[in-house]
Design a protein around this motif. Sequence first.
Motif, PDB file in Angstrom:
ATOM      1  N   ILE A   1      12.853  -5.089   5.693  1.00  0.00           N
ATOM      2  CA  ILE A   1      14.278  -4.615   5.667  1.00  0.00           C
ATOM      3  C   ILE A   1      14.759  -4.565   4.180  1.00  0.00           C
ATOM      4  O   ILE A   1      14.726  -5.575   3.490  1.00  0.00           O
ATOM      5  N   LYS A   2      15.216  -3.324   3.665  1.00  0.00           N
ATOM      6  CA  LYS A   2      15.800  -3.287   2.236  1.00  0.00           C
ATOM      7  C   LYS A   2      17.373  -3.442   2.397  1.00  0.00           C
ATOM      8  O   LYS A   2      17.626  -2.666   2.569  1.00  0.00           O
ATOM      9  N   LYS A   3      17.721  -4.647   2.070  1.00  0.00           N
ATOM     10  CA  LYS A   3      19.070  -4.859   2.377  1.00  0.00           C
ATOM     11  C   LYS A   3      20.045  -4.307   1.432  1.00  0.00           C
ATOM     12  O   LYS A   3      21.094  -3.884   1.256  1.00  0.00           O
ATOM     13  N   ASP A   4      19.401  -4.015  -0.057  1.00  0.00           N
ATOM     14  CA  ASP A   4      20.039  -3.386  -0.988  1.00  0.00           C
ATOM     15  C   ASP A   4      20.082  -1.888  -1.107  1.00  0.00           C
ATOM     16  O   ASP A   4      20.666  -1.467  -2.191  1.00  0.00           O
ATOM     17  N   LEU A   5      19.707  -1.178   0.122  1.00  0.00           N
ATOM     18  CA  LEU A   5      19.661   0.145   0.358  1.00  0.00           C
ATOM     19  C   LEU A   5      20.948   0.633  -0.137  1.00  0.00           C
ATOM     20  O   LEU A   5      21.804   0.350   0.733  1.00  0.00           O
ATOM     21  N   LYS A   6      21.234   1.595  -0.851  1.00  0.00           N
ATOM     22  CA  LYS A   6      22.604   2.363  -1.351  1.00  0.00           C
ATOM     23  C   LYS A   6      22.510   3.630  -0.657  1.00  0.00           C
ATOM     24  O   LYS A   6      21.529   4.114  -0.156  1.00  0.00           O
ATOM     25  N   LEU A   7      23.975   4.084  -0.465  1.00  0.00           N
ATOM     26  CA  LEU A   7      24.104   5.375   0.265  1.00  0.00           C
ATOM     27  C   LEU A   7      23.587   6.366  -0.578  1.00  0.00           C
ATOM     28  O   LEU A   7      22.980   7.705  -0.262  1.00  0.00           O
ATOM     29  N   SER A   8      23.637   6.160  -1.780  1.00  0.00           N
ATOM     30  CA  SER A   8      23.030   7.091  -2.932  1.00  0.00           C
ATOM     31  C   SER A   8      21.687   7.136  -3.070  1.00  0.00           C
ATOM     32  O   SER A   8      21.131   8.142  -3.861  1.00  0.00           O
ATOM     33  N   ASP A   9      20.903   6.324  -2.640  1.00  0.00           N
ATOM     34  CA  ASP A   9      19.336   6.174  -2.448  1.00  0.00           C
ATOM     35  C   ASP A   9      18.992   7.169  -1.533  1.00  0.00           C
ATOM     36  O   ASP A   9      18.764   6.961  -0.384  1.00  0.00           O
ATOM     37  N   ARG A  10      18.282   8.381  -1.989  1.00  0.00           N
ATOM     38  CA  ARG A  10      17.692   9.464  -1.228  1.00  0.00           C
ATOM     39  C   ARG A  10      16.564   9.216  -0.882  1.00  0.00           C
ATOM     40  O   ARG A  10      15.830   9.954   0.209  1.00  0.00           O
ATOM     41  N   VAL A  11      15.833   8.489  -1.690  1.00  0.00           N
ATOM     42  CA  VAL A  11      14.224   8.047  -1.513  1.00  0.00           C
ATOM     43  C   VAL A  11      14.191   6.647  -1.159  1.00  0.00           C
ATOM     44  O   VAL A  11      14.745   5.775  -1.679  1.00  0.00           O
ATOM     45  N   PHE A  12      13.488   6.369  -0.114  1.00  0.00           N
ATOM     46  CA  PHE A  12      13.329   5.014   0.487  1.00  0.00           C
ATOM     47  C   PHE A  12      11.800   4.724  -0.305  1.00  0.00           C
ATOM     48  O   PHE A  12      10.960   5.114  -0.006  1.00  0.00           O
ATOM     49  N   ARG A  13      11.747   3.459  -1.077  1.00  0.00           N
ATOM     50  CA  ARG A  13      11.045   2.853  -1.762  1.00  0.00           C
ATOM     51  C   ARG A  13      10.814   1.330  -1.241  1.00  0.00           C
ATOM     52  O   ARG A  13      11.549   0.694  -1.432  1.00  0.00           O
ATOM     53  N   CYS A  14       9.564   1.056  -0.904  1.00  0.00           N
ATOM     54  CA  CYS A  14       9.442  -0.269  -0.211  1.00  0.00           C
ATOM     55  C   CYS A  14       8.339  -0.925  -1.266  1.00  0.00           C
ATOM     56  O   CYS A  14       7.546  -0.500  -2.043  1.00  0.00           O
TER      57      CYS A  14
ATOM     58  N   ASN B   1      11.345  10.155   1.992  1.00  0.00           N
ATOM     59  CA  ASN B   1      12.597  10.654   2.201  1.00  0.00           C
ATOM     60  C   ASN B   1      13.453   9.449   2.988  1.00  0.00           C
ATOM     61  O   ASN B   1      13.035   9.293   4.347  1.00  0.00           O
ATOM     62  N   ARG B   2      14.462   9.146   2.645  1.00  0.00           N
ATOM     63  CA  ARG B   2      15.378   8.093   3.512  1.00  0.00           C
ATOM     64  C   ARG B   2      15.703   8.426   4.701  1.00  0.00           C
ATOM     65  O   ARG B   2      15.814   7.856   5.485  1.00  0.00           O
ATOM     66  N   ASP B   3      16.234   9.802   4.679  1.00  0.00           N
ATOM     67  CA  ASP B   3      16.593  10.191   6.331  1.00  0.00           C
ATOM     68  C   ASP B   3      15.131  10.373   7.037  1.00  0.00           C
ATOM     69  O   ASP B   3      15.465  10.226   8.361  1.00  0.00           O
ATOM     70  N   LEU B   4      14.138  10.834   6.400  1.00  0.00           N
ATOM     71  CA  LEU B   4      12.919  11.123   7.314  1.00  0.00           C
ATOM     72  C   LEU B   4      12.726   9.911   7.965  1.00  0.00           C
ATOM     73  O   LEU B   4      11.866   9.410   8.909  1.00  0.00           O
ATOM     74  N   ASN B   5      12.613   8.770   6.750  1.00  0.00           N
ATOM     75  CA  ASN B   5      12.096   7.279   7.348  1.00  0.00           C
ATOM     76  C   ASN B   5      12.838   6.814   8.418  1.00  0.00           C
ATOM     77  O   ASN B   5      12.462   6.231   9.301  1.00  0.00           O
ATOM     78  N   ALA B   6      14.210   7.192   8.333  1.00  0.00           N
ATOM     79  CA  ALA B   6      15.403   6.668   9.630  1.00  0.00           C
ATOM     80  C   ALA B   6      14.930   7.332  10.700  1.00  0.00           C
ATOM     81  O   ALA B   6      14.693   6.561  11.770  1.00  0.00           O
ATOM     82  N   SER B   7      14.569   8.739  10.828  1.00  0.00           N
ATOM     83  CA  SER B   7      14.188   9.412  11.981  1.00  0.00           C
ATOM     84  C   SER B   7      12.905   8.591  12.485  1.00  0.00           C
ATOM     85  O   SER B   7      12.853   8.545  13.702  1.00  0.00           O
ATOM     86  N   LEU B   8      11.935   8.356  11.786  1.00  0.00           N
ATOM     87  CA  LEU B   8      10.706   7.743  11.953  1.00  0.00           C
ATOM     88  C   LEU B   8      10.944   6.384  12.777  1.00  0.00           C
ATOM     89  O   LEU B   8      10.263   5.986  13.759  1.00  0.00           O
ATOM     90  N   ASN B   9      11.755   5.724  12.193  1.00  0.00           N
ATOM     91  CA  ASN B   9      12.042   4.316  12.778  1.00  0.00           C
ATOM     92  C   ASN B   9      12.842   4.525  14.234  1.00  0.00           C
ATOM     93  O   ASN B   9      12.678   3.859  15.148  1.00  0.00           O
ATOM     94  N   LEU B  10      13.564   5.509  14.191  1.00  0.00           N
ATOM     95  CA  LEU B  10      14.418   5.802  15.695  1.00  0.00           C
ATOM     96  C   LEU B  10      13.339   6.236  16.555  1.00  0.00           C
ATOM     97  O   LEU B  10      13.460   5.868  17.739  1.00  0.00           O
ATOM     98  N   ARG B  11      12.456   7.035  16.299  1.00  0.00           N
ATOM     99  CA  ARG B  11      11.347   7.543  17.122  1.00  0.00           C
ATOM    100  C   ARG B  11      10.498   6.308  17.902  1.00  0.00           C
ATOM    101  O   ARG B  11      10.249   6.219  19.012  1.00  0.00           O
ATOM    102  N   ASP B  12      10.347   5.280  17.011  1.00  0.00           N
ATOM    103  CA  ASP B  12       9.570   4.202  17.265  1.00  0.00           C
ATOM    104  C   ASP B  12      10.318   2.986  17.635  1.00  0.00           C
ATOM    105  O   ASP B  12       9.842   1.983  18.129  1.00  0.00           O
TER     106      ASP B  12
ATOM    107  N   SER C   1      17.736   1.491  11.063  1.00  0.00           N
ATOM    108  CA  SER C   1      16.839   2.666  11.008  1.00  0.00           C
ATOM    109  C   SER C   1      16.687   3.028   9.370  1.00  0.00           C
ATOM    110  O   SER C   1      15.707   3.396   9.211  1.00  0.00           O
ATOM    111  N   SER C   2      17.584   3.137   8.793  1.00  0.00           N
ATOM    112  CA  SER C   2      17.800   3.579   7.474  1.00  0.00           C
ATOM    113  C   SER C   2      17.240   2.345   6.323  1.00  0.00           C
ATOM    114  O   SER C   2      16.539   2.732   5.311  1.00  0.00           O
ATOM    115  N   LYS C   3      17.411   1.176   6.645  1.00  0.00           N
ATOM    116  CA  LYS C   3      16.908   0.171   5.823  1.00  0.00           C
ATOM    117  C   LYS C   3      15.556  -0.448   6.145  1.00  0.00           C
ATOM    118  O   LYS C   3      15.162  -1.261   5.273  1.00  0.00           O
ATOM    119  N   MET C   4      15.008   0.007   7.147  1.00  0.00           N
ATOM    120  CA  MET C   4      13.763  -0.568   7.365  1.00  0.00           C
ATOM    121  C   MET C   4      12.531   0.211   7.195  1.00  0.00           C
ATOM    122  O   MET C   4      12.740   1.543   7.471  1.00  0.00           O
TER     123      MET C   4
END
Length: 223
Positions: A185-198, A205-216, A175-178
């Motif tokens: 899939i962004k395999k090199d995503l670190k815990l310190s990366d708070r913004v998801f950039r594809c 926002n990293r967490d909002l991106n994850a919640s959207l993936n969980l919703r879908d 959910s966080s890396k997609m």
Amino acid sequence: MKAGRYYSSVVVEIPDSPSVKNNENEGIGIDLGLKDLAIVSDGKAYKNINKSAKIKKLEKRLRREQRSLSRKLENTKKGESTQKNIQKQKLKVQKLHQRMDNIRTDYINKTVSEIVKTKPSYITVEDLNVTRMMKNKHLSKAVASQKFYEFRVKLEAKCKERGIELRIADRWYPSSKMCHCCGSIKKDLKLSDRVFRCQCGYVENRDLNASLNLRDATTYSIA
């Protein structure tokens, strides 16, 4: 008795009432984390109560009382402290632990209630491996204080009460890396990366991106 207080339990039998189905609204995804307790796919964020001034003040006081207890235990060996004084100090420490626990539990209760009152047709959360997270010495304290397990238990109970389908995504679901936009899939995503950039240009926002993936999410189990 716990922390100087007595508790009683009362058991009553309540007849089952039919669950009310809430299918008029779309489903939501909830990403649980350490920076914030929960980020919902509708954009709502629930802060980490452990970062509040009230909890920090209590933690500071707890550290002071624990140091005092340690000194009293040391002085016992020298004959300078009595067991009565030690028991009094232990009770002070226990009461502070209990007070913080009550604040955290109350916050979870209010958060869960607010989420289910939006009447989503379903809610999707990730099956967090809390045991594994607790093994990380740098995160164990923060994970424990977030009470993820209690959040899920109470969310499950509320969903059953309200007739909301609770979906549990597999703990390996990325959910966080997609990327929610292109699905890469962004395999090199670190815990310190708070913004998801594809690379497709999607920025969120990293967490909002994850919640959207969980919703879908299309693969899940029903709680």
